[in-house]
Design an enzyme around this catalytic site. Structure first.
Site, PDB file in Angstrom:
ATOM      1  N   LYS A  90       0.843  -1.202   0.000  1.00  0.00           N
ATOM      2  CA  LYS A  90       0.000   0.000   0.000  1.00  0.00           C
ATOM      3  C   LYS A  90       0.876   1.249   0.000  1.00  0.00           C
ATOM      4  O   LYS A  90       1.885   1.322   0.729  1.00  0.00           O
ATOM      5  CB  LYS A  90      -0.903  -0.016   1.231  1.00  0.00           C
ATOM      6  CG  LYS A  90      -1.886   1.153   1.315  1.00  0.00           C
ATOM      7  CD  LYS A  90      -2.760   1.028   2.550  1.00  0.00           C
ATOM      8  CE  LYS A  90      -3.758   2.159   2.672  1.00  0.00           C
ATOM      9  NZ  LYS A  90      -4.622   2.028   3.870  1.00  0.00           N
ATOM     10  N   SER A 107      -9.404   2.072   3.284  1.00  0.00           N
ATOM     11  CA  SER A 107      -8.502   2.768   2.391  1.00  0.00           C
ATOM     12  C   SER A 107      -7.482   1.862   1.710  1.00  0.00           C
ATOM     13  O   SER A 107      -6.766   2.283   0.810  1.00  0.00           O
ATOM     14  CB  SER A 107      -7.758   3.856   3.173  1.00  0.00           C
ATOM     15  OG  SER A 107      -6.956   3.286   4.209  1.00  0.00           O
ATOM     16  N   SER A 159      -9.915   0.047   7.504  1.00  0.00           N
ATOM     17  CA  SER A 159      -9.327   0.172   6.173  1.00  0.00           C
ATOM     18  C   SER A 159      -8.670  -1.085   5.632  1.00  0.00           C
ATOM     19  O   SER A 159      -8.335  -1.140   4.452  1.00  0.00           O
ATOM     20  CB  SER A 159      -8.318   1.322   6.152  1.00  0.00           C
ATOM     21  OG  SER A 159      -8.977   2.554   6.220  1.00  0.00           O
TER      22      SER A 159
END
Length: 480
Positions: free
Chosen positions: A80, A156, A180
């Protein structure tokens, strides 16, 4: 090639060790899958095949010499774009971050993966600074759901979640300050663990403070447990991390479902006392609870008995956003996601007593859950009350609230408490969208959460089912 993109990390390691295939072959196959599928979902915001293959060649040399490195040598991992990597910039989906300033630095999770021989596949898309439960940002655009590209992947960690079901990486890194990891895992049909706060070192500190956790995302619970053995390696830079306990999470999940569930007391709550889930979600998670009971767990339908802590969570979470933007000037703010700016500006108006009241509510919730877990080993809930909605929106159409936490009521309470929470796929809606169950454990009992998740996945595996996009592209690759 289709075999490689279907393989779990555990399967890849077995193949490497027997020299049935090499990390280079696997990495080449995954890079081809990324090239075919990424434009449909926008999972990756940065792919650098030359660097990935260089890592894979070094791993191949180690296997040939009989000296593999660590626990994940040669296993590709998606990262990420909030985790610092030495060779690639980390801009967190934001135009206000200087890419050059982030080079040469490495987050603890990435450093641990490197020490264990991983192959980095690329950086995955995140909303700006990881601020919301869907994934889009001013640089990279919208990330879409692999099961239906009209729908959101969640966020996210939406890029990481979209990559795994499509065979664009067996393992991925995510962060979770309000759901997330678990939100996109639930929407995209993979496994995601928010570890106990402090169990996985994380640096630099998140804008969202002690709400934020770093953790693994994978196709199976077994891979998640294996990745935890690496991510929990100590790192002095995180001053809030607990001392490493050297738990072998992968060993903890070995066994048959009945063995893994033996003696467990599970509280099942469809509503937490204040949520009304979609009927299809409710049915799927209720069936999962019944299956766990049939396998020997003691399952009781009981709510933990707290009121919705949404306001307290909002003060703490958006207060973190306000703090992150406190020195950002007007010109730079104009380049940012304007909804992030709006929530930060609103939170900047909170008084000190407003913030401390939220801290007090958080403390009370921690105490309540600690007491609750004196009787129950685990709490079982849906991961989300709904399935994935239209991509490019923060909330579903005709939703009564404008902000994302309003549709994530099962996830953010356990960021407040710092407990481990695992999302595992438990079914599909009538329109083919994934449904996830959530298992929440007492703080620092991540092993029990993983054991129960493994027992469920062994008894009700959904791992053979992949999105149509995966199958079509894999077939095209074979024909080519």
């Amino acid at each position: 090639m289709s075999d490689f993109i279907r393989m779990t990390a555990v399967e890849l390691l077995h193949g490497y060790q027997s020299q049935a295939f090499s990390p280079v072959e696997v990495t080449e196959a995954l890079l081809r899958q990324i090239e075919r599928c990424n434009s449909a979902v926008n999972a990756y915001c940065l792919v650098d095949g030359d660097t990935s293959l260089a890592f894979a060649r070094e791993s191949e040399k180690r296997y040939r010499s009989g000296a593999p490195q660590g626990l994940l040598d040669g296993v590709p991992v998606a990262i990420k774009d909030v985790f610092l990597t030495r060779m690639w910039p980390t801009v967190k989906g934001s135009r206000i971050i200087d890419p050059e300033s982030t080079l040469g630095k490495e987050a603890p999770c990435v450093a641990a993966l490197r020490r264990n021989g991983y192959v980095p596949l690329g950086k995955t898309t995140t909303p700006e600074m990881g601020w919301k439960g869907v994934t889009d940002n001013p640089i990279d655009g919208v990330t879409r759901n692999p099961w239906n590209t009209d729908k959101t992947a969640g966020g996210s960690s939406g890029g990481s979640a979209a990559a795994v079901p499509l065979g664009m990486g067996p393992l991925a890194l995510g962060t979770d300050a309000g759901g997330s990891i678990r939100i996109p895992a639930g929407f995209c049909g993979l496994v995601g663990l928010k570890p106990s706060f402090g169990e996985v070192p994380h640096w630099p500190p998140s804008p969202f403070g002690t709400l934020a956790h770093a953790g693994p995302m994978s196709w199976t619970v077994a891979d998640c447990a294996l990745m935890m053995n690496v991510l929990t390696e100590a790192d002095h830079r995180d001053t809030q991390a607990i001392p490493r306990r050297n738990i072998d999470y992968f060993a903890e999940i070995r066994g048959e479902p009945r063995e893994l569930l033996q003696g467990l007391h599970i509280a099942y709550s469809a509503t937490l006392g204040y949520v009304q889930p979609d009927p299809e979600v409710d049915d799927a998670v209720r069936a999962a609870a019944q299956l766990l009971q049939s396998l020997g767990a003691e399952v009781s339908e009981v709510a933990p008995g707290f009121d919705d802590p949404l306001a307290a969570f909002g003060h703490l979470f958006y207060g973190g956003a306000a703090n992150a933007l406190r020195d950002i000037g007007k010109r730079q703010r104009q380049q940012m996601d304007q909804q992030l700016v709006a929530v930060a500006d609103k939170a900047a108006q909170l008084s000190m007593l407003d913030y401390l009241a939220a801290v007090n509510e958080r403390t009370a919730l921690c105490e309540r859950m600690a007491n609750f877990h004196q009787k129950y080993d685990l709490l079982l809930t849906p991961t989300l009350p709904i399935t994935a909605f239209k991509a490019g929106r923060e909330v579903p159409e005709d939703w009564p609230s404008t902000r994302w936490p309003s549709w994530t009521p099962y996830t953010y309470p356990f960021n407040l408490t710092g407990q481990p929470a695992l999302s595992v796929p438990c079914g599909f809606s009538s329109d083919g969208l994934p449904i996830g169950l959530q298992l929440v454990g007492r703080r620092f009992d991540d092993a029990t959460v993983l054991r129960a998740g493994q027992a469920y996945q062994l008894a009700a595996p959904l791992t053979e089912r992949r999105p149509d996009l995966f199958r079509v592209d894999a077939a095209a690759g074979e024909e080519a």
